[in-house]
Design a protein around this motif. Sequence first.
Motif, PDB file in Angstrom:
ATOM      1  N   THR A   9      14.484 -45.171  25.642  1.00 29.70           N
ATOM      2  CA  THR A   9      13.948 -44.891  26.976  1.00 29.70           C
ATOM      3  C   THR A   9      14.847 -43.948  27.768  1.00 29.70           C
ATOM      4  OG1 THR A   9      14.998 -46.889  27.856  1.00 29.70           O
ATOM      5  CG2 THR A   9      12.712 -47.082  27.114  1.00 29.70           C
ATOM      6  N   ALA A  10      16.130 -43.836  27.365  1.00 36.13           N
ATOM      7  CA  ALA A  10      17.045 -42.924  28.060  1.00 36.13           C
ATOM      8  C   ALA A  10      18.263 -42.670  27.188  1.00 36.13           C
ATOM      9  CB  ALA A  10      17.482 -43.519  29.398  1.00 36.13           C
ATOM     10  N   VAL A  11      18.875 -41.503  27.395  1.00 36.96           N
ATOM     11  CA  VAL A  11      20.114 -41.127  26.726  1.00 36.96           C
ATOM     12  C   VAL A  11      21.060 -40.651  27.814  1.00 36.96           C
ATOM     13  CG1 VAL A  11      21.195 -39.589  25.045  1.00 36.96           C
ATOM     14  CG2 VAL A  11      18.858 -40.406  24.658  1.00 36.96           C
ATOM     15  N   SER A  12      22.321 -41.102  27.758  1.00 34.28           N
ATOM     16  CA  SER A  12      23.269 -40.679  28.784  1.00 34.28           C
ATOM     17  C   SER A  12      23.498 -39.175  28.676  1.00 34.28           C
ATOM     18  CB  SER A  12      24.598 -41.428  28.635  1.00 34.28           C
ATOM     19  OG  SER A  12      25.264 -41.032  27.459  1.00 34.28           O
ATOM     20  N   ALA A  13      23.849 -38.555  29.786  1.00 32.14           N
ATOM     21  CA  ALA A  13      24.035 -37.099  29.836  1.00 32.14           C
ATOM     22  C   ALA A  13      25.105 -36.635  28.855  1.00 32.14           C
ATOM     23  CB  ALA A  13      24.396 -36.661  31.255  1.00 32.14           C
ATOM     24  N   GLU A  14      26.087 -37.462  28.579  1.00 35.94           N
ATOM     25  CA  GLU A  14      27.180 -37.095  27.669  1.00 35.94           C
ATOM     26  C   GLU A  14      26.912 -37.535  26.241  1.00 35.94           C
ATOM     27  OE1 GLU A  14      27.741 -39.322  30.295  1.00 35.94           O
ATOM     28  OE2 GLU A  14      28.006 -37.691  31.707  1.00 35.94           O
ATOM     29  N   GLU A  16      26.717 -40.512  25.165  1.00 35.84           N
ATOM     30  CA  GLU A  16      27.596 -41.624  24.818  1.00 35.84           C
ATOM     31  C   GLU A  16      26.822 -42.905  24.542  1.00 35.84           C
ATOM     32  OE1 GLU A  16      30.305 -41.831  28.070  1.00 35.84           O
ATOM     33  OE2 GLU A  16      31.401 -40.056  27.436  1.00 35.84           O
ATOM     34  N   SER A  17      25.664 -43.065  25.206  1.00 37.70           N
ATOM     35  CA  SER A  17      24.901 -44.298  25.008  1.00 37.70           C
ATOM     36  C   SER A  17      23.403 -44.015  25.106  1.00 37.70           C
ATOM     37  CB  SER A  17      25.292 -45.346  26.054  1.00 37.70           C
ATOM     38  OG  SER A  17      24.940 -44.900  27.347  1.00 37.70           O
ATOM     39  N   VAL A  18      22.641 -44.934  24.512  1.00 38.44           N
ATOM     40  CA  VAL A  18      21.184 -44.866  24.592  1.00 38.44           C
ATOM     41  C   VAL A  18      20.671 -46.183  25.147  1.00 38.44           C
ATOM     42  CG1 VAL A  18      20.825 -43.227  22.718  1.00 38.44           C
ATOM     43  CG2 VAL A  18      20.882 -45.650  22.201  1.00 38.44           C
ATOM     44  N   GLU A  19      19.599 -46.094  25.920  1.00 39.32           N
ATOM     45  CA  GLU A  19      18.917 -47.296  26.385  1.00 39.32           C
ATOM     46  C   GLU A  19      17.678 -47.456  25.520  1.00 39.32           C
ATOM     47  OE1 GLU A  19      18.205 -47.384  30.584  1.00 39.32           O
ATOM     48  OE2 GLU A  19      20.236 -46.679  31.009  1.00 39.32           O
ATOM     49  N   LEU A  20      17.473 -48.688  25.046  1.00 37.05           N
ATOM     50  CA  LEU A  20      16.364 -48.982  24.151  1.00 37.05           C
ATOM     51  C   LEU A  20      15.508 -50.087  24.733  1.00 37.05           C
ATOM     52  CD1 LEU A  20      18.624 -49.296  21.011  1.00 37.05           C
ATOM     53  CD2 LEU A  20      17.121 -47.372  21.456  1.00 37.05           C
ATOM     54  N   GLU A  21      14.187 -49.993  24.521  1.00 39.45           N
ATOM     55  CA  GLU A  21      13.296 -51.108  24.789  1.00 39.45           C
ATOM     56  C   GLU A  21      12.847 -51.615  23.430  1.00 39.45           C
ATOM     57  OE1 GLU A  21       9.082 -52.292  26.874  1.00 39.45           O
ATOM     58  OE2 GLU A  21      10.169 -50.549  27.624  1.00 39.45           O
TER      59      GLU A  21
END
Length: 109
Positions: A9-14, A16-21
């Motif tokens: 659902t999102a990836v950090s600008a750098e 470094e991390s991903v948000e998952l549903e």
Amino acid sequence: LYGREGVVTAVSAEWESVELELDNGERVSEPVASVDLELAPAQQPVGANRRLNATLGGMVLRPELNGRKVRLLGWVGSHWRWRVQLDQSALAPLSVSPASLLALGWEWE
């Protein structure tokens, strides 16, 4: 998360991390290096597939591939590499550094 399915659902600008549903509705945030992602074609209502493409550039060990168009197949976080398939090629998928991908974009088939 091993073997679980979900949607990014999102990836950090750098990067470094991903948000998952996850498939059960749970939302989690994970370091990019700890996840492997398979890219599934996004479906249009009319049935056309959308693919994530890029152009190779800066390839040192395989300079003959620079300028070639590829389709992204997935991300292998443990190796910090993209799995890609050369367009119009029967060669096995390649593993490339994110720095070797230029002109990233979506394309409808």
